[in-house]
Scaffold this active site. Structure first.
Site, PDB file in Angstrom:
ATOM      1  N   LYS A 192       0.859  -1.180   0.000  1.00  0.00           N
ATOM      2  CA  LYS A 192       0.000   0.000   0.000  1.00  0.00           C
ATOM      3  C   LYS A 192       0.899   1.235   0.000  1.00  0.00           C
ATOM      4  CE  LYS A 192      -1.656   2.871   2.753  1.00  0.00           C
ATOM      5  NZ  LYS A 192      -1.755   4.147   1.986  1.00  0.00           N
ATOM      6  N   GLU A 268       9.520   1.027  11.173  1.00  0.00           N
ATOM      7  CA  GLU A 268      10.528   2.085  11.096  1.00  0.00           C
ATOM      8  C   GLU A 268       9.767   3.392  11.230  1.00  0.00           C
ATOM      9  OE1 GLU A 268      12.179   5.158   9.891  1.00  0.00           O
ATOM     10  OE2 GLU A 268      12.537   4.266   7.920  1.00  0.00           O
ATOM     11  N   CYS A 302      13.306  10.688   7.720  1.00  0.00           N
ATOM     12  CA  CYS A 302      13.162  10.265   9.116  1.00  0.00           C
ATOM     13  C   CYS A 302      14.429  10.463   9.937  1.00  0.00           C
ATOM     14  CB  CYS A 302      12.719   8.806   9.175  1.00  0.00           C
ATOM     15  SG  CYS A 302      13.770   7.700   8.198  1.00  0.00           S
ATOM     16  N   GLU A 399       9.047  15.517  15.881  1.00  0.00           N
ATOM     17  CA  GLU A 399       9.511  15.347  14.503  1.00  0.00           C
ATOM     18  C   GLU A 399       8.703  16.292  13.607  1.00  0.00           C
ATOM     19  OE1 GLU A 399      10.648  11.680  11.587  1.00  0.00           O
ATOM     20  OE2 GLU A 399       8.640  11.653  12.449  1.00  0.00           O
TER      21      GLU A 399
END
Length: 558
Positions: A192, A268, A302, A399
């Site tokens: 996906k 992750e 990331c 983040e």
């Protein structure tokens, strides 16, 4: 701030053709069961690129059914590793043939720099695929040295049907982080892609078919997280799920996996990576490295180094040079080869970054440069630097996933280790120093899955990558990345025609008990016998040797 966005002057924007917009299930491009579509937009302008078939639960069910049939009854997991490897090598060759077209798709879909896509992202994906293709015929178990009289060995077998949920920031790279080792292991997969960036994933499905990957082995279902993603995570016939994305969604993925069939999960997740710059570092080198670590891919990565700790001896000079370099950055159309930074991926991410910049100012940090939208259309933001940042501020803890640098000062090694670890994340960290003792001490003290010394983004196909703490678990790349798509089966084998194992065990146990009884009786008798001295004449005169039976025997001298 240098700006070039939207003008189209001085460079040519290639014509981008979107060839694939439907779901790819069981070797065919098909409409969604519902007939629904969704828009994918160009972040350079906000305009619609194409309408994509919108997969949901019904489509995921069909894709998983195809993958299950291909795994249970199809040729892919039953091929030799050599045969699978040949097909994957052909897949990589086809990627090389379409490098420019694929780079264009990621540029218009994700705002990624076209030049970087052509020279790094797309070739890097083909490289990673070849790395795993070379390992396909080297998957094997071990021979065991069993304590019992049995032959024992292990087998490494593909885990089964794998669901992959791929993020939008690196649509090509992350597709192959997941698909390459899974296909190499002999698994079948349902991917996906992120709803923001489905175009290249569908093209890769087409290339896989052209390479000879059998029907049902690779399926691609674009759609939204709460529908298609949730259906994949909770599906009872998916054996493993691999997810890259936010920590918040990672929690939902784990919950869905646990509440369905307890499928194994690898995650992750987010990061807030520190870079520690010591006084002995070359200043220009350090400034360039930190700029690269913070602003690569417009901060949408990331492992972006966004918490920058600079030792007090060079802090002021570092701030000045970092601001000067950020101001020189060219923000604009990612097809322009002069541009350093393209647009954020979509309007939501653009607004999120601007919101965090506003929070930083309200919390008391000093805005040194940037902090504003850039250009008259699209989702462009100036490279931004804050100083006077405290460790508990939102811009130092959350983040942001945008071009925002938080600069902080430190005095000692011990202090900066504590500061670097003051985060819920643990994905990566950077260290800039000429002192090998400091580098070794700090690298062993920071709790993160990747530490880069005097460099950054040191990714390599052979180097496992994954996080500590709330940055997730499980590794991508390297042999660790392959291992998570395999499971170990233990086989114990009794020789045909010999006594049953339980009968042998009972007989051996009886003999052991008899020996124990005899030993106890001998010990008791020896303890009861009187002890006396032995005269020299009673000593043996013949030489002693160890006989074949292990007993000490007397032997007549020739």
């Amino acid at each position: 701030m240098a700006a070039a966005n939207g003008s189209g002057k001085g460079f040519e924007v290639p014509r981008v053709e979107v060839r694939f917009t439907k779901l790819f299930i069981n070797g065919h491009f098909v409409d969604a069961v519902s007939g629904k579509t969704f828009e994918t937009r160009d972040p350079r302008t906000g305009e619609v690129i194409a309408n994509i078939a919108e997969g949901d639960k019904a489509d995921v069910d069909l894709a998983v059914k195809a993958a299950r049939e291909a795994f249970d009854n199809g040729p892919w997991p039953r091929m030799t590793g050599y045969e699978r490897g040949r097909i994957l090598h052909k897949f990589a060759d086809l990627i090389d043939k379409h490098t420019e077209e694929l780079a264009m798709l990621d540029t218009v879909d994700a705002g990624k720099l076209f030049l970087v896509g052509k020279v790094r992202d797309i070739p890097g994906a083909a490289h990673l695929l070849r790395y795993y293709a070379g390992a396909a015929d080297k998957i094997h178990g071990e021979t065991l040295k069993m304590a019992q009289q049995m032959h024992g060995y292990t087998l490494k077998e593909p885990v089964g049907v794998v669901g992959h949920i791929v993020p939008w920031n690196y649509p090509t790279t992350m597709f192959f982080f997941k698909v390459s080792p899974a296909l190499t292991a002999g698994c079948t997969v349902v991917v996906k892609p992120a709803e923001q960036t489905p175009l290249s994933a569908l093209f890769y499905a087409h290339l896989a078919r052209e390479a000879g990957v059998p029907d049902g082995v690779l399926n691609v279902v674009p759609g939204f997280g709460p529908t298609a993603g949730a259906a994949l995570a909770s599906h009872m016939d998916v054996d493993k799920l691999s997810f890259t994305g936010s920590t918040e969604v990672g929690r939902l993925v784990m919950k869905a996996a646990a509440e369905s069939n307890l499928k194994s999960v690898s995650l992750e997740l987010g990061g807030k990576s520190p870079i520690v710059v010591f006084d002995d570092a070359d200043l220009d080198t350090a400034v360039n490295l930190v700029n690269f670590a913070t602003y690569t891919n417009k901060g949408e990565i990331c492992v972006a180094g966004t918490r920058i700790y600079v030792q007090e001896g060079i802090y002021d000079a570092f701030v000045k040079k970092a601001a000067e370099l950020a101001k020189k950055s060219v923000v604009g159309d990612p097809f322009n080869p002069r541009v350093n930074q393209g647009p954020q991926v979509d309007k939501d991410q653009y607004e999120k970054v601007l919101k965090y910049i506003d929070i930083g100012k309200r919390e008391g940090a000093t805005l040194v440069t940037g902090g504003k939208p850039c250009g008259d259309k699209g989702y462009y933001i100036e490279p931004t630097i804050f100083t006077d940042v405290k460790d508990d501020m939102s811009i130092a803890q959350d983040e942001i996933f945008g071009p925002v640098m938080a600069l902080m000062k430190f005095k000692t090694v011990e202090e900066v280790i504590q500061k670097a670890n003051n985060t819920r994340y643990g994905l990566a960290a950077g260290i800039v120093t000429k002192n090998i003792d400091i580098a070794n001490t700090v690298s062993r003290s920071i709790r993160a899955g990747a530490i880069w010394i005097n460099c950054y983004f040191a990714f390599d196909p052979d180097a496992p990558f994954g996080g500590y703490k709330m940055s997730g678990f499980g590794k991508d790349m390297g042999m660790d990345g392959l291992e998570k798509y395999l499971q170990t089966k233990t086989v114990g084998q009794q020789q045909t025609g010999s006594a049953p194992l339980n009968a042998k065990a009972q007989e051996a146990g009886a003999r052991a008990r008899e020996r124990e009884t005899d030993t106890q009786e001998n010990v008791a008798a020896s303890q009861a016998a009187p002890v006396r001295a032995v005269s020299a004449g009673e000593l043996p005169t013949e030489p002693l040797e160890v006989g074949g039976s292990g007993n000490i025997e007397g032997r007549q001298r020739d």
